[in-house]
Every structure is written in structure tokens, then in C-alpha cells.
Design a protein around this motif. Structure first.
Motif, PDB file in Angstrom:
ATOM      1  N   GLY A  80     -10.696   2.114  -3.812  1.00  0.00           N
ATOM      2  CA  GLY A  80     -11.691   1.047  -3.787  1.00  0.00           C
ATOM      3  C   GLY A  80     -11.054  -0.301  -3.572  1.00  0.00           C
ATOM      4  N   LEU A  81     -11.916  -1.276  -3.248  1.00  0.00           N
ATOM      5  CA  LEU A  81     -11.477  -2.661  -3.088  1.00  0.00           C
ATOM      6  C   LEU A  81     -12.405  -3.528  -3.918  1.00  0.00           C
ATOM      7  CD1 LEU A  81     -11.679  -1.381   0.198  1.00  0.00           C
ATOM      8  CD2 LEU A  81      -9.902  -3.117   0.263  1.00  0.00           C
TER       9      LEU A  81
ATOM     10  N   TYR B 274      -9.679  -6.315   4.517  1.00  0.00           N
ATOM     11  CA  TYR B 274      -8.705  -5.404   3.903  1.00  0.00           C
ATOM     12  C   TYR B 274      -9.118  -3.950   4.115  1.00  0.00           C
ATOM     13  CZ  TYR B 274      -6.143  -9.120   1.543  1.00  0.00           C
ATOM     14  OH  TYR B 274      -5.365 -10.209   1.266  1.00  0.00           O
ATOM     15  N   ARG B 275     -10.408  -3.684   3.990  1.00  0.00           N
ATOM     16  CA  ARG B 275     -10.884  -2.321   4.225  1.00  0.00           C
ATOM     17  C   ARG B 275     -10.445  -1.837   5.598  1.00  0.00           C
ATOM     18  NH1 ARG B 275     -14.521   0.498   6.740  1.00  0.00           N
ATOM     19  NH2 ARG B 275     -15.368  -1.316   7.790  1.00  0.00           N
ATOM     20  N   ARG B 276     -10.613  -2.699   6.584  1.00  0.00           N
ATOM     21  CA  ARG B 276     -10.250  -2.308   7.945  1.00  0.00           C
ATOM     22  C   ARG B 276      -8.747  -2.235   8.129  1.00  0.00           C
ATOM     23  NH1 ARG B 276     -13.727  -4.961  12.376  1.00  0.00           N
ATOM     24  NH2 ARG B 276     -13.004  -3.049  13.371  1.00  0.00           N
TER      25      ARG B 276
ATOM     26  N   CYS C 210      -7.215   5.300  -0.637  1.00  0.00           N
ATOM     27  CA  CYS C 210      -7.737   4.074  -1.256  1.00  0.00           C
ATOM     28  C   CYS C 210      -8.961   4.381  -2.112  1.00  0.00           C
ATOM     29  CB  CYS C 210      -8.091   3.052  -0.175  1.00  0.00           C
ATOM     30  SG  CYS C 210      -8.736   1.505  -0.849  1.00  0.00           S
TER      31      CYS C 210
ATOM     32  N   THR D   2     -13.753  -8.384   1.051  1.00  0.00           N
ATOM     33  CA  THR D   2     -12.791  -7.288   1.140  1.00  0.00           C
ATOM     34  C   THR D   2     -12.854  -6.561   2.476  1.00  0.00           C
ATOM     35  OG1 THR D   2     -14.405  -5.756   0.197  1.00  0.00           O
ATOM     36  CG2 THR D   2     -12.912  -6.852  -1.352  1.00  0.00           C
ATOM     37  N   GLU D   3     -13.801  -6.947   3.332  1.00  0.00           N
ATOM     38  CA  GLU D   3     -13.999  -6.186   4.564  1.00  0.00           C
ATOM     39  C   GLU D   3     -12.747  -6.155   5.448  1.00  0.00           C
ATOM     40  OE1 GLU D   3     -16.170  -4.208   5.541  1.00  0.00           O
ATOM     41  OE2 GLU D   3     -15.956  -4.083   7.707  1.00  0.00           O
TER      42      GLU D   3
ATOM     43  N   CYS E  29       0.836  -1.207   0.000  1.00  0.00           N
ATOM     44  CA  CYS E  29       0.000   0.000   0.000  1.00  0.00           C
ATOM     45  C   CYS E  29       0.868   1.254   0.000  1.00  0.00           C
ATOM     46  CB  CYS E  29      -0.930   0.008   1.217  1.00  0.00           C
ATOM     47  SG  CYS E  29      -2.230  -1.234   1.137  1.00  0.00           S
TER      48      CYS E  29
ATOM     49  N   THR F  45      -7.096   5.226   4.398  1.00  0.00           N
ATOM     50  CA  THR F  45      -8.417   5.194   3.783  1.00  0.00           C
ATOM     51  C   THR F  45      -8.581   6.274   2.715  1.00  0.00           C
ATOM     52  OG1 THR F  45      -9.411   4.181   5.719  1.00  0.00           O
ATOM     53  CG2 THR F  45     -10.890   5.420   4.277  1.00  0.00           C
TER      54      THR F  45
ATOM     55  N   ASP G  30      -7.644   0.958   6.738  1.00  0.00           N
ATOM     56  CA  ASP G  30      -8.054   2.017   7.659  1.00  0.00           C
ATOM     57  C   ASP G  30      -7.117   2.083   8.862  1.00  0.00           C
ATOM     58  OD1 ASP G  30     -10.009   4.094   8.176  1.00  0.00           O
ATOM     59  OD2 ASP G  30     -10.593   2.894   9.902  1.00  0.00           O
TER      60      ASP G  30
END
Lengths: 244, 244, 244, 244, 244, 244
Positions: D136-137, D121-123, D134, D118-119, D100, D131, D126
Motif C-alpha cells: 500500500g501507499l 509513486y504507485r506508477r 507493495c 501517491t499516484e 524499494c 506492484t 509499477d
């Protein structure tokens, strides 16, 4: 052009002061219409009173709907601003909102100086979405009452507050609340950044918006309501809720 | 009052269009002074060109410093806005900035419609600190060129973009970019929310700020520079860097 | 591997210092190519100068496009970083960006210490999206000039700044600006956290990215431009705008 | 230089794959030391397993403390990254973190493509504070198992995910998870933006940091613990908690 | 109703204290079941120990799955809270989480006072998404040990911390950590705002949630896992990973 | 224990429905006291009506101050929640607030499903500081009226909304608004995540808080007002403003 300067306090003397300041700021040919609510707190000094005052100022505005070209909410907490926009067919501007947006067009970050606590202003600025543009808030330990007997002390105290805000990164400073409204000329020379007065900015922004003759929002959360029943509200307000 | 309408593109035809729109929006007695940079991209269409154009528009502004009462940056990306504020002794307003702030005073959240990509507008709105006030951006699949041969198609396409933004929660819509500037009258009737044109808003806000005669920021990151040396810049710009 | 160390100031002496530091940090076999813009501010000390300098550094980079494997922007404000990425076919790294990201990989939150004001760094870190990773910024009351006559005083002052940042939650500290670059060895022993030097980090990150031979972005806001006309720009820069 | 490539899953085959990829990415003279935990989930596929696996990877790291120059966490969720930094006297880099940050130095916003949900990875993004960087995922509807029998289908599916991310504003795309690791070469040509592989980036960043020989954090939340008692932990781990 | 009060430290004495406090807070008919992990840090005092302790508390919870109606994590950092929710078929509440949410229902912004550093609490509150509701954190310079010999000094020091938080805008104050748990009665009279004790709030919230008999999450990141293999975990925990 | 269930609409039938639901949720020995405002909108369906209703519900609460142990605001927009906290000497809980906080203690992110528009809920959740915990909002295209004639259709439509929220990452779903209140039993079996009913959660949270007997906030923005004058308010409300 007629601009309603709507106080949210029920104290007529404050309305008169605001109307005088508005007249001084208005362009030639603009008529300032002062308004005071029929009921509510004498002077809003807390969130509780502000919540109660929302009804009073909306009741006042309903009396003027269709008869003015713009409204300035002459109350430091921009009481019931969004509801007022939904109620009225003309632009509605809050005095603190207007000063903050004007400050944003003069510098990157603004500060706000006021008498007493700053928490309600912090939240107001946040509700306007401007937190990232705000460099700080300073509450000067002074009162409107003391200003009457020691005007020079008040100017000195506010000036020190401005200096603290500038040291903290403010490129412009909003004078928060009616008590500081008349002080801008006395503070101007010593201030290293531009100062924004709420009534002046409110009138200027109201004029600018009114001259664009913006269409009324007809869809979404700010669209006018219709066919809404109510109990015990004034004829003018209940009529507007019915969409009459 | 004299307002410089400063293009950041080096295409004179765009400057003329913007100046005409500015004259239509200006109050009686306000003189619109058009300006085009001496060098830079013909039409800014990317972040790279926008970065290069910053020098050109600051070079242009330096020529007018002290001779105008306000500046409107007539370029959709508000090119070099903050640097211009530091450079000039008068208020400087970006056309998209002005439209976004005006939209914020008409509703809770605004949308923006433009031709082509929206990423640069997304970032501009974020840099203005208004992300939380923005309900969405729509890039219409149309070009300024196609508008010339199919103006009705353009109005229809933009109208559909407005409808999508309103469905997504926008209470007002900013028309982004010079290409959409002239369209407001054609779009107005069908639009369920008020539409904001950048040049119109820019001129209105510039007038409002100039009439306040705000003091110049003398301290902090926007204070004028002095005694700064440079190489190969124009006499006017290098003189302002020296604080002359 | 050839790395362009591109100054954004037009002062050659700064370029030489940065190039020397870059050579000390580079891996064996890496050639450091120093570059100084043909025009612009002598030493960037404000947002205004930084906006002007964008053109100068892009003009410089255009001369080297295709001839180097990576670029380090040897300027504390990472001048024109994104535009440089759009312009160049190779990786471009800003020295402060690189130090901040390196700091993020050594601890949870980092601090930044510099001489003078911190506002421009605050905004730079915000533009990099790293505000939540930044524990604080400290501007030491010292100047590059005074460092020459009192190097021990400078080390002591910066060391105190580092201590304040660590007390405020910083797990690592970025040394901001060219003036602090050479100080890392003198500060290291007394510092309770790792210290990050911009040129060192910039060269390390540039090498790491260049070795991955990343494909060039061909779509979206950073895709290379083509067929763009311009006026009065250098042959190299205008050719790259045309996509030649 | 010795780099520990520490798996957090207890499946040796994954460790071998990661170690092979790490050797391919490492500079000459860098020794890759593979490591697998003694206990824990076979393959981490949920937050629950990730929380359990933290103990296992810290237990593994404790065995190598003082014997390696850097650590790469070869697990897509960067399991126990901060605790590992507090435990170890050398730099520790997470593979997704590294990818990243590398992506952030190649473009403004990055996307991430992976198999399945993807949840998590989202966290993770974050928690890294990225965030806002980013775009999108995308979770591709494919499995590692299916990849073995239909590698071309997998490449096609991931390629479509990359295209969606680019359309959504990504300037670079991180390949998330071990399952996508080997695919970069097959995806590269068709991709309009650079692709970042976690193991490759992890090794590159670990080398870059280790060569700076950063001092260890001695103060604050990441300072090494000492004199801490524990029950039932391995001799190596309990010794490090005691500060031995 | 049976509520498991699960310590994450392996010190039985802390478990007993928490269980006593829980019994004092519980409604009639509620049985408090104390639990201590079989392995892990004696007293969690750092992020490293907290990461290790996650395994221990999950191992403990697995022993009680299906035999209790709710769980209170009796550990100030809400160790492994989300993983515990995924593991257990009943509601799981963290003691600090519960106190923060209760504080949010008593005022707009809350503060937190604790002994020692506040950074881990800052991050915990951020992970709960409550940063905007937190007015500040104060770490009192006192220790649990010193409290035993100078309980009045402890009350005085914490009282001063509460006063600072209230001056900074806190409408309610969370007492963070086991060391402050018993102090609420001694602090209550002098405090200008309500005080929230973690164990008390945890038990109250656990009861409230358990009485709703909420369905278990069957889909998404918190859905129970099944068919997951593992190595070296306890029979109870490995069985739950297999979905047995 | 006596809990006031305060409607903010002036429609008695809604008050009765809410009181019945509250009684079903309350613990044995808890008395539910229903209340309806003397004036205001019949059914709040817009921000405008919500602003007017604030006065009505505060007027209602003032009648009960000192005679109840807790208040549940039985209105989906948590009308005048903070002002009510400043007015009343006992805990005040909003029904949507309570459901959102309960949802946060059952999963990481929650969704909200309601009839009609979701914008007012989006802003309510934002004002509670819970935006980062909210996975999404779904407005089902159904009306309370249609529910009476097609209850199965309503359940099906809401069930589809729940499924969309879960697909978007919600671990728990809040049923927003009075119209969905009675549906929880019918929806429960098919729902893959727990469902939260506002009245049930409001009563549970009010009980939990009231049993803690929290001290009243005596300082800061929520401290009770005193010596405030007003005009035209009810004797009970004006007396509380005077601090009588």
C-alpha cells in the motif's frame, strides 16, 4: 442422482457419444440424462457459433430446471457456463473447466492438447482465471474426420503433442474437445503425465458438488433473476426469467 | 478406497477432529486413515512454523506411501502440497485448495472467511493461481478458544464476515481453517451464498481424483526423484529419496 | 561484522566452496561464518528436497541467532527465505534473490542461465515478484560433474546461453546455482552484458542491509513468534518458537 | 570511490541536503560529488515537470561521465533512470528504487509513506515491476513547509501513516521523497517495522554495485548509442550521443 | 479545426512527411499544423534519445497551447504523451497509441510490425496497458535507408512479418514507426487482416476527441500545474508551469 | 455513411432514445439506422439475460450485413461484440468499449459510474484488457425510474459518484449505461474531469474506423465462417454461417 449432460451443438450423434462417456464415468446409481438444443449451430467451430449457441443451451437447460441434481456442459468451450449457473438451481460444471481444475490438483501446471486452433481454449482458460497454471496449448494438425480412417495416426499425433507440452513444463495434460475424448486409454501408457478427459472430469466434479448439496447463490451477480420480461423466448426460459 | 487424512500439526486432537469430519464426508466404503507428524509445531500459526512443518508432514506421508489411494492435507495452509505430490504415488489434495476450486465451480468469484489474519491465505490463494477468482478475504476477530465458550457469538461473527464478502462480490465463501470447519450447518441457512468446508471438499476431490486412477507424473519437476542421498532423515523418507 | 553463509544442502564441500567465494567478495573486516545443516538432502535437486531442507536450514540458523549480523542463504533456491526472516533478528538474504535484485539495478530486464532445468528458477523469480523483470531463463545441457573434466566446454556452453538471453532482451544475466559461481571471471570478457554471481551479490547485499541496522519487524506476518509449542525440534529452534 | 549524487530539481538547497545525507550514509573513503541541473523545474511536483527534468539530469550526468564510479539519482521519482543507465558507463541507482529493493529484502511486502499524493509513486513502483510486493501507499496530509514549523506534528502524522501501512500488511516501509528523508531517526523507535530512507539505500546500493565492477551492457536496448546526431544539446551530451 | 502534428525528432524532413500523411487522412476543413522541436535528437532511436526528446516536444507544444484544437504526436514512441496531456488544454493523441486502440476495436488481439528492434514497442504497449491485447511484435530486418533503394523488398519483408503475426493470433496489425507509414496501400491487398497506420489513426482519433470538446482535467495527477518555478526553460513553457 | 445503432434489448423505446442520441453525435451526412432484436430480454439486467441476448442481436445484425458501413452496439455490456465482428463485413463498436478507449486517450486512468451494481462492468472492462487503466467503478444507488421523477437528484447522485472516482485517481469518467446517457450536459460543468458518453463515443469511433475502410479479417479466430450448418436459425443468420 440425475445429471443432465447438455450438449450445446444441435447434432444428436455428439450428444449420444457424450452421454455414453458420461455413463462410463458415473458412479453406480447416477442417472445420465442427455440433452440436445432445439436450435443453433450443428457443431460449434468458432466464437460466432459459440455466442449463438448460448441461447440454445440455456433454452435446453430451462426445460430441465428442478428435475436434475447437476448439469455437465458437454461442449468443449463451456458454452454459457456462468449464465447456466445463474439460471439453474443445481450445480453446473463445464467439461473443460472440470478437466482443468482436476489437472491443477494433480500438478503445478497443465497443458492442453486439441485438434486445430488453440486460441479459443487460450481465452477459455484465461476466463477461468487459470492462465498462470497453464504451461501451454498444442493444436494437433488432425481432424475428427481423419481420426475415423486413421485412429493410430491420431493417437500418434496427439501423443507427440503431449510430449511437447510436457517438455514445456506441463505436469498433466487436458484432452480438449469431444474428438479426443475416447483416446485417453490409448494414450495413457505412453504418456509421462496424467491425462484428463473432459466428460469424465465433468461427471466426477458434478457428482462431488451435487453430493455437498450447496445452497443456491441468492445475492450478487449470480442470484436468480425475477420479474424480467422477454420477447419470443420459450415458455420454460421466459418463466425462469420471470422467477416463476 | 483408503484416504490418508494427514495433519501437519503435531496435536493429535486436531487430527481426530479432522478425521471425524472426513468420515462424515466420505462415500460409503471409503476408509479414512488419520495421521499426525512425529515432530514439528503443535499448531501452525505462522509462516515460520509452516516451513518447519513441511518436513514433518512429508515424513508422515512417506510412512504411508503405497498404502493409501489418496491423501488429504488436513491443514489450512496446504502445507508442502507440491512436495507431497512429488513424493507420493497417489493423488494429494489440500483442504483449502479443494474448497477454493469447488467454490470456483459454483460461482465466478469466491471469498474466504477465517479467524485472525488473512495474509497467509492471500498468499496461498495466489500460489494456487486463483487471485483473480478471489473477491476478498475477511479475518473475523475471534479465536478458537472463545468459540468453545461462545459458539453463538462465533457463528454470528462469521456470518457477518460472510455478509461482507458477499457485498464485495463473492458468489461462494470458503470457510478457512479447522476452527470454522464444524460451523457450516449453523451458518448455512442465513448465508446468501454456498459455503465450502475444507475437509468436506478435500475428501470429495480426493475421491473424485482417485477414482480416475490418474497415471503418475514421470517427467518434469514433479517426477519422482531417485538416487538422492540425504542425512538424518527417517528410513521411509530417505528410501523414497533414493527411489527405493 | 559477522555474516553467516548458510548452506541448505548437507554436503560440507559445497559449504566450503560458498564460504571461500563469500570471503573473496566480503569487505575488509567482515567475518564469514560457514554453516551446514545437521540433516536433510545432500544436494537439493527438486522441489521435494527443497521442502525438506527448509527445516534443516532453519535448524541451522537457530543455532546462530543473535551471534551474527546478517545471513546469506548459500543455496540457489533461496530455501526457506521468508521463514528465516521471521526466525532471525538480523537481515537474511537469498543468493539468487540478491543477484536478481542487483541485476534489476543494472538494466531493465535480466536473464538467468543455469545447468539443467529452469522451472524451479522460474517459480522462484515469480515468488520474488520479478517475473515482469525477467527476459528469460536458459538451462544449459551440462552438469557440474562434466564441468570438472571439461571446464572450457562448460564456459562455452554457458556463454552460448548468455548470448541467447541477450538476444531475447536481457540487459544483465544472473548465473544461477553454485555450479556456475566460479565461472564469472572466465565468462566476463565475452559477455555483452554484466553477469551476476549469487554469492557475491548475497554478501554485498547482506553487508549493505546490515550496515543500515534495520529495526526488526515486530508486527504482521513476519513478526517473531512467541509461546509456540512444538515436538521433537532442536533446543535452539524450539526455544525461538517459544520466544525465549 | 566517487559517487555522483545527482539532483533532478534545479534547487541547490535540495542538492546540499541530499549530499549531506549521502555523506552520512557512505562508507569511509567514498567521496560524494553533488550535482544540480543547469535548467529545469525548481522542484518536481508533477509528471509534466518530471518529463521536462529528464533532459536536465541527463545533461548533468553527461558532464560527469567517466569521472565517477556510480550515480545516485537524488530525486524521489527516479527521474530518467533507464536513460541514465544507457548514458553512463557506471552503475546508476534511483533513490526510491534502492529503498524499494532494500525493503523487499527485509520483508515480503513493503509500504510507502509520503507527503501529498501517491499516484506518481504507485506508477513508479509499477514501472519497477514491484506492484505485487507493495502492500500500500499512504499520502500524509502534510507539507515540507509545515514540517519546518511543526516537526513533531510531521513525525506524528508520518507515524500514523506507517501504522496504517503495517495494518495493511507492510513488513517494511519506504520513506518517500526528500521531505521525509531526515525523519528516520525520529520515527524508528515507534515503528513496528524497519524504515527505508532513499538516499541511504541509494548510496548503499551504489557502493555495492560499484564494488562488483559490473561490465557495461554492450548489446540490446541499454547499449550505448553511437553516431547519433542532435540539435541544440550541450557539448557533453551531444558528444555522448555521437559515441565520442 | 486545427490539429498540431508534432514531431519529436528535430529532422524537418520527417515532420513534412508526417504532415503530408496527416493531411491525406484529415477530414475536409481540418487544418494540419506541422511542428518540429528546436532542440533534441535528430532521429530518436533509443530510450536515451526518447528521454531527452521529451523536453523538446513539450517545448514545442507550449508554443502552440491554446492555438490548436488537438495534437497528434508524430513519433512512434508517443514521446512524453502523458506530460503533453497535462500541459495542453486540448486532446493529445500518440500515433502508436491511436493505432493500437483502433486495432483493439477491429479484433481481439493485434500485432505490431516494425523495422529493427521491438523492445521499445513492447514497453510502450505495456505502458498503454494493452499487453493482454497484443499477440506479438515482429522486427523486420530492414532499414528505412534500404527501403529507398529496394521498396519492393521492403514490402515483401513487412508482408512476411504480417503473416507471422497473423499466424501467432493477430486479428489486426499496427504498422510501427514512420518508416512503414507510406506502405499501407502496397501491403493491404496481400494482408489477411486490417492494417493500422499511426498517422492516419492519430488524426482520426484526434478529430473524434476534439469534436466531443471534452472538458479539461482539473483535478488529480493530470491537472494543470500552477505557480511552479523553473530555470532556463523557454518563455512559453515556463509560463505554462507558472499557470500563466 | 450508414451506421446501424443496434440495441440488444427488445424494448423499442430504448432503441429510439439511442438512435436520437446517435443522430445528435453523428457527423453531417451520416445516416443512423436503428435496430431492435426480434426476440430476447426486454431490458438486460444480468449476465443470464446478456447471454440470451447475444443470439438476438446477432440475428438482428445478420439482417443488415452488407447494407451498413459500421455498427454501434447500443447496449451497455457490449453484448456479443466479438461475435458481431466475426459476423459482419464492416467495423462493429461497443458503446462502453468506445467510451473506455476514448477515456484512455484523455487521461491515464478512467473511472466508470453507473446506476446499481458494477460487477458486470468490472468484468467487461477486464475482458477489454483495460483493468490496469481503470481507477475504479462506482454504482450509484439510483434507478432509471427514479430519474424520471427526480432528475436533479439523479444528477446530484451521479456527480457525487464522479467526485469519488476522481478522488480515487480517475482522470476521466465513463457514464455507464443508457440511463446516464442524457446526463452529460447537466454533469459537465461541475465535473473536474471529462465525461464520456457511450453512444457519442460509439458513433465517433464507428465513423473514424469506417472512414479508414479497414480490410476484413480473413484469417484466424475472427475470420468469417463458411459451410457451417445450423438448425432453427433465421434465414439471414444461417446463410451467413454457410458463408452464402
Amino acid at each position: 442422482m440425475r445429471i443432465l449432460v447438455a450438449n450445446a451443438n444441435t447434432t444428436e450423434a455428439i450428444t449420444r457419444l457424450c452421454a455414453d462417456a458420461a455413463r462410463a464415468a458415473a458412479s453406480p446409481g447416477v442417472e445420465i440424462v442427455p440433452g440436445t438444443p432445439r436450435f443453433g449451430p450443428a457443431v460449434i467451430s468458432s466464437g460466432l457459433e459459440n455466442a449463438i449457441a448460448a441461447h440454445g443451451i440455456l433454452d435446453l437447460l430451462a426445460e430441465h430446471a428442478g428435475q436434475v441434481d447437476a448439469v455437465v456442459l458437454a461442449v468443449s468451450l463451456d458454452t454459457a457456463l456462468e449464465a447456466a449457473r445463474q439460471l439453474m438451481p443445481c450445480p453446473v460444471v463445464g467439461m473443460t473447466e472440470a478437466a482443468c481444475f482436476a489437472a491443477c490438483m494433480l500438478g503445478n501446471r497443465f497443458g492442453l492438447v486439441t485438434f486445430g486452433g488453440t486460441e479459443s481454449y487460450r481465452r477459455l482458460i484465461d476466463s477461468h482465471g487459470l492462465t498462470s497454471r497453464c504451461a501451454g496449448l498444442v493444436g494437433v494438425d488432425f481432424t475428427p474426420q481423419r481420426t475415423l480412417v486413421d485412429p493410430e495416426g491420431a493417437v500418434r499425433a496427439v501423443g507427440e503433442g503431449i510430449a511437447r507440452l510436457v517438455a514445456g513444463g506441463a505436469d498433466a495434460v487436458v484432452l480438449g474437445g469431444a474428438a479426443l475424448a475416447g483416446m485417453e486409454p490409448a494414450l495413457r501408457e505412453a504418456s509421462p503425465v496424467p491425462l484428463l478427459d473432459g466428460i469424465t472430469c465433468g461427471v466426477r466434479m458434478a457428482e462431488a458438488l451435487a453430493r455437498m448439496k450447496p445452497a443456491r447463490t441468492r445475492q450478487g451477480p449470480l442470484a436468480p433473476v425475477r420479474d424480467r420480461e422477454s420477447l419470443g423466448l420459450s415458455p420454460a426460459l421466459s418463466a425462469l426469467l420471470r422467477g416463476a
